[in-house]
Design an enzyme around this catalytic site. Structure first.
Site, mmCIF file in Angstrom:
data_model
loop_
_atom_site.group_PDB
_atom_site.id
_atom_site.type_symbol
_atom_site.label_atom_id
_atom_site.label_comp_id
_atom_site.label_asym_id
_atom_site.label_seq_id
_atom_site.Cartn_x
_atom_site.Cartn_y
_atom_site.Cartn_z
ATOM 1 N N GLY A 9 34.645 36.173 34.753
ATOM 2 C CA GLY A 9 35.378 36.988 33.748
ATOM 3 C C GLY A 9 35.921 36.327 33.220
ATOM 4 O O GLY A 9 35.420 35.672 32.073
ATOM 5 N N CYS A 10 37.336 36.545 32.837
ATOM 6 C CA CYS A 10 38.037 36.757 32.005
ATOM 7 C C CYS A 10 38.125 34.579 31.505
ATOM 8 O O CYS A 10 38.518 34.117 32.343
ATOM 9 C CB CYS A 10 39.678 37.014 31.737
ATOM 10 S SG CYS A 10 40.560 36.196 30.174
#
Length: 157
Positions: A9-10
């Site tokens: 993810g981020c």
């Protein structure tokens, strides 16, 4: 020293999560697994390059093992969520372990089986294990982003 690369993810949150563990000596955020050479954040964020936002982790294997890092990876995000972590949606936010040698692939595959057998997650793990390609470091303002800017909305807890 040894190196591990994870996409979860981020990358801002992933980097901050891994930095707190003893034996992790350096982290860099960047892009890997896509077709475009030297992609920018904006290009990767748009979703068309095939890259994952990822964190390259240098670590001391006498202090922390690759297997322990893979366990931390599974604790850091939801590996049952395909192409999404929290508010971040797209292939660039996929759950992926990039391996650079056969032993890392073996450990990653075994850890996926182990975590599946634990039954911790309500759904099946969708994490992929991919051969590491060129890792392109993200722009400097993305490095240690949360340390520089404080907490922001990001798919990692």
């Amino acid at each position: 020293m040894a190196t591990a690369i994870f996409g979860a993810g981020c990358f801002w949150g992933v980097e901050a999560f891994f930095e707190k563990f003893e034996g992790v000596t350096m982290t860099k955020v960047g892009y890997i697994g896509g077709k475009l050479e030297h992609p920018s954040y904006e290009q990767v964020k748009a979703g068309g390059t095939g890259h994952a936002e990822a964190v390259k982790i240098d670590y001391d294997p006498t202090v922390i093992t690759y297997a322990e890092l893979v366990n931390i990876f599974f604790e850091a995000h939801d590996p049952t969520s395909r192409n999404r972590q929290g508010i971040d949606i797209g292939h660039q936010y996929r759950s992926v372990i990039f391996y650079s040698e056969a032993s890392q692939k073996y450990i990653a595959d075994e850890k996926i089986k182990e975590w599946e057998e634990k039954g911790v997650f309500k759904r099946r793990i969708v994490t992929t294990v991919e051969k590491a390609t060129t890792f392109y470091e993200a722009e400097e303002h993305h490095q240690k982003y949360l340390q520089k800017n404080g907490s922001v909305a990001c798919g990692i807890g």
